[in-house]
Design a protein around this motif. Structure first.
Motif, mmCIF file in Angstrom:
data_model
loop_
_atom_site.group_PDB
_atom_site.id
_atom_site.type_symbol
_atom_site.label_atom_id
_atom_site.label_comp_id
_atom_site.label_asym_id
_atom_site.label_seq_id
_atom_site.Cartn_x
_atom_site.Cartn_y
_atom_site.Cartn_z
ATOM 1 N N ILE A 135 36.491 45.750 26.238
ATOM 2 C CA ILE A 135 36.270 46.560 27.451
ATOM 3 C C ILE A 135 37.389 47.595 27.593
ATOM 4 N N ARG A 136 38.614 47.170 27.246
ATOM 5 C CA ARG A 136 39.724 48.130 27.334
ATOM 6 C C ARG A 136 39.514 49.280 26.373
ATOM 7 N N LYS A 137 39.006 48.962 25.201
ATOM 8 C CA LYS A 137 38.770 50.023 24.220
ATOM 9 C C LYS A 137 37.663 50.966 24.693
ATOM 10 N N GLY A 175 39.233 53.017 27.770
ATOM 11 C CA GLY A 175 40.441 53.822 27.613
ATOM 12 C C GLY A 175 41.476 53.384 28.638
ATOM 13 N N SER A 176 42.533 54.173 28.788
ATOM 14 C CA SER A 176 43.608 53.808 29.712
ATOM 15 C C SER A 176 43.251 54.248 31.131
ATOM 16 N N THR A 177 44.069 53.843 32.072
ATOM 17 C CA THR A 177 43.889 54.266 33.463
ATOM 18 C C THR A 177 43.893 55.795 33.543
ATOM 19 N N LEU A 178 44.799 56.409 32.784
ATOM 20 C CA LEU A 178 44.866 57.876 32.787
ATOM 21 C C LEU A 178 43.588 58.487 32.190
ATOM 22 N N GLY A 202 59.434 53.441 35.691
ATOM 23 C CA GLY A 202 59.053 52.030 35.588
ATOM 24 C C GLY A 202 57.674 51.830 34.978
ATOM 25 N N ASP A 203 57.268 52.741 34.075
ATOM 26 C CA ASP A 203 55.946 52.708 33.449
ATOM 27 C C ASP A 203 54.808 52.763 34.474
ATOM 28 N N ALA A 204 55.036 53.454 35.595
ATOM 29 C CA ALA A 204 53.974 53.610 36.599
ATOM 30 C C ALA A 204 53.767 55.097 36.889
ATOM 31 N N LYS A 205 52.589 55.394 37.408
ATOM 32 C CA LYS A 205 52.252 56.770 37.778
ATOM 33 C C LYS A 205 51.478 56.729 39.075
ATOM 34 N N LEU A 206 51.446 57.876 39.760
ATOM 35 C CA LEU A 206 50.523 58.046 40.878
ATOM 36 C C LEU A 206 49.503 59.107 40.477
ATOM 37 N N LEU A 242 42.513 45.081 33.061
ATOM 38 C CA LEU A 242 41.655 46.245 32.813
ATOM 39 C C LEU A 242 42.048 47.429 33.688
ATOM 40 N N PRO A 243 41.788 48.632 33.201
ATOM 41 C CA PRO A 243 41.986 49.820 34.043
ATOM 42 C C PRO A 243 40.909 49.858 35.120
ATOM 43 N N PRO A 244 40.978 50.815 36.043
ATOM 44 C CA PRO A 244 39.882 50.900 37.023
ATOM 45 C C PRO A 244 38.572 51.258 36.332
ATOM 46 N N LEU A 248 47.489 53.904 42.140
ATOM 47 C CA LEU A 248 48.646 53.450 41.372
ATOM 48 C C LEU A 248 48.189 53.126 39.950
ATOM 49 N N ASN A 249 48.805 53.767 38.971
ATOM 50 C CA ASN A 249 48.606 53.399 37.557
ATOM 51 C C ASN A 249 49.698 52.394 37.208
ATOM 52 N N TYR A 250 49.312 51.137 37.078
ATOM 53 C CA TYR A 250 50.293 50.088 36.773
ATOM 54 C C TYR A 250 50.050 49.529 35.376
ATOM 55 N N SER A 251 51.018 48.788 34.864
ATOM 56 C CA SER A 251 50.899 48.225 33.514
ATOM 57 C C SER A 251 49.988 47.009 33.523
ATOM 58 N N LEU A 252 49.398 46.752 32.361
ATOM 59 C CA LEU A 252 48.435 45.661 32.271
ATOM 60 C C LEU A 252 48.951 44.509 31.402
ATOM 61 N N TRP A 253 48.340 43.339 31.610
ATOM 62 C CA TRP A 253 48.539 42.171 30.757
ATOM 63 C C TRP A 253 47.811 42.431 29.433
ATOM 64 N N PRO A 254 48.280 42.032 28.295
ATOM 65 C CA PRO A 254 49.470 41.207 28.057
ATOM 66 C C PRO A 254 50.757 42.011 27.852
ATOM 67 N N GLU A 255 50.683 43.362 27.859
ATOM 68 C CA GLU A 255 51.899 44.133 27.651
ATOM 69 C C GLU A 255 52.911 43.858 28.753
ATOM 70 N N ALA A 256 52.415 43.657 29.968
ATOM 71 C CA ALA A 256 53.317 43.439 31.098
ATOM 72 C C ALA A 256 52.882 42.204 31.871
HETATM 73 C C1 LIG Z 1 49.116 53.177 33.173
HETATM 74 O O1 LIG Z 1 48.063 52.264 32.892
HETATM 75 C C2 LIG Z 1 47.885 51.870 31.551
HETATM 76 C C3 LIG Z 1 46.725 50.902 31.509
HETATM 77 O O2 LIG Z 1 45.510 51.544 31.654
HETATM 78 C C4 LIG Z 1 49.126 51.221 31.039
HETATM 79 O O3 LIG Z 1 48.972 50.887 29.679
HETATM 80 C C5 LIG Z 1 50.308 52.160 31.213
HETATM 81 O O4 LIG Z 1 51.448 51.471 30.809
HETATM 82 C C6 LIG Z 1 50.414 52.549 32.698
HETATM 83 N N1 LIG Z 1 51.574 53.382 32.970
HETATM 84 C C7 LIG Z 1 51.743 54.639 32.540
HETATM 85 C C8 LIG Z 1 53.025 55.322 32.896
HETATM 86 O O5 LIG Z 1 50.909 55.225 31.880
#
Ligand SMILES: *[C@@H]1O[C@H](CO)[C@@H](O)[C@H](O)[C@H]1NC(C)=O
Length: 352
Positions: A59-61, A64-67, A88-92, A114-116, A143-151
């Motif tokens: 599903i992640r593939k 794609g990413s949140t962005l 902090g690996d986050a975005k708005l 999963l991303p949104p 909020l674009n936050y990091s996902l499991w299992p990376e975080a």
């Molecule tokens: C944004 O979300 C993705 C997951 O979709 C994540 O991998 C990434 O680390 C997050 N943060 C940034 C800065 O892109």
């Protein structure tokens, strides 16, 4: 290897039309579908097939990413990308213009894995447009936050804290911030409340000069263990099924040390854990679907919240499934469920 995997994903899509036709025929007359259009019933059948056929990495593939999800939405909607790097690996990611007078901060769900969904963006853009029709122009931001299992815990909590600090440093008053989170997003908002009341030592303190305006917890994922009766009762209806919820929940909960359990499993927090939350947030709306697996966990949590916060409202949508209000947008259905006007009404009040 990658080619083989993509092929396998395609192969798994082959039965989709047939399964959807069968499921639609089998469930169209079910009581929980009484208020639904055919389009929505078909959408639910497809969601159920996809959610239970593809693995999380697949599903992640596909998503794609949140962005990527955000960029795809913006290109289709023909609006510019408005992205703030907050560290902090986050975005708005702003849905529409960056407006700082009032802000609706959206924390998306997806089991922290999963991303949104595109439907999340369609829904919150719809909200933005509906509020604009009423003359209200809050900024709406994901909020674009990091996902499991990376975080793992408490990375996402630190990212949400960072987002709020970023907004307040940019001049947004806490009383002008409304927080909205569905499923794991609701879980994360509750981690934030836990952190303000019982600071986690590995996450910077968040001190607010006044309470946040409101929190909307949409089918919040508060139990993580799939034990309550609604998991059996609604397993054959909801696309978020007992077995998947338990699988995901055990991975997420497994990363949380015992002494911080209440952060991630709010419905199991000790008595009094949320005492004082009425000084953290003004109004709280908690919603669940009557036909979703998570319903009973949400209700247990809702009762707990009511005991410590007099301005808690708990609403169950009859026949609703997991995060039902987004599923209308997933199906491309314009007849929205009863929670959508309700949340619009509360958001509107929260902009006053
Ligand atoms: C944004 O979300 C993705 C997951 O979709 C994540 O991998 C990434 O680390 C997050 N943060 C940034 C800065 O892109």
């Amino acid at each position: 290897m990658i080619v083989l995997e993509s092929l396998w994903t395609l192969v798994k899509l082959i039965p989709l039309p047939a399964v959807v036709v069968c499921e639609t025929l089998a469930t169209a007359d079910a009581p929980y579908n009484k208020h639904r259009t055919l389009r929505r019933i078909i959408g639910d059948a497809a969601a159920r097939y996809m959610a239970n056929t593809f693995s999380i990495p697949q599903i992640r593939k596909l998503s794609g990413s949140t962005l990527d999800v955000y960029t795809n939405w913006a290109v289709k909607a023909k609006v510019p990308l408005v992205v703030d790097e907050i560290g902090g690996d986050a975005k708005l990611l702003w849905i529409g213009p960056r407006r700082l007078e009032r802000v609706i901060l959206v924390v998306h769900g997806g089991g922290f894995m999963l991303p949104p969904m595109p439907a999340h963006l369609l829904f919150w853009d719809y909200v933005r447009v509906e509020l604009e029709k009423k003359g209200l122009t809050p900024g709406v931001v994901f909020l674009n936050y990091s996902l499991w299992p990376e975080a793992t815990f408490p990375t996402q909590l630190a990212q949400l804290c960072r987002a709020i600090k970023y907004l307040t440093a940019a001049g947004v008053q806490p009383s002008s911030i409304q927080l909205a989170g569905d499923s794991a997003g609701g879980n994360l908002i509750l981690q934030l409340f836990s952190h303000i009341l019982h600071p986690h030592p590995a996450v910077d303190m968040l001190v607010l000069v006044e309470p946040l305006r409101a929190a909307y917890l949409i089918s919040p994922w508060v139990g993580l263990s799939g034990e309550t009766a609604s998991h059996d009762e609604n397993d054959k209806i909801d696309y978020a099924r007992k077995e998947s919820l338990i699988w995901i929940g055990s991975r997420i909960a497994g990363d949380v040390p015992e002494e911080y359990r209440a952060f991630a499993q709010a419905s199991k927090a000790p008595e009094g854990w949320f005492t004082g939350v009425d000084a953290v947030v003004g109004d709280v709306l908690v919603t669940a679907g009557g036909s979703e697996c998570l319903r009973d966990d949400v209700l247990i949590f809702g009762d707990m919240m009511k005991r410590v916060h007099p301005k808690t409202e708990v609403v169950v949508q009859p026949g609703g499934i997991h995060v039902d209000m987004f599923m209308d947008f997933w199906a491309g259905e314009t007849k929205v469920g009863m929670l959508t006007p309700l949340i619009l009404d509360r958001l509107l009040a929260g902009c006053a």
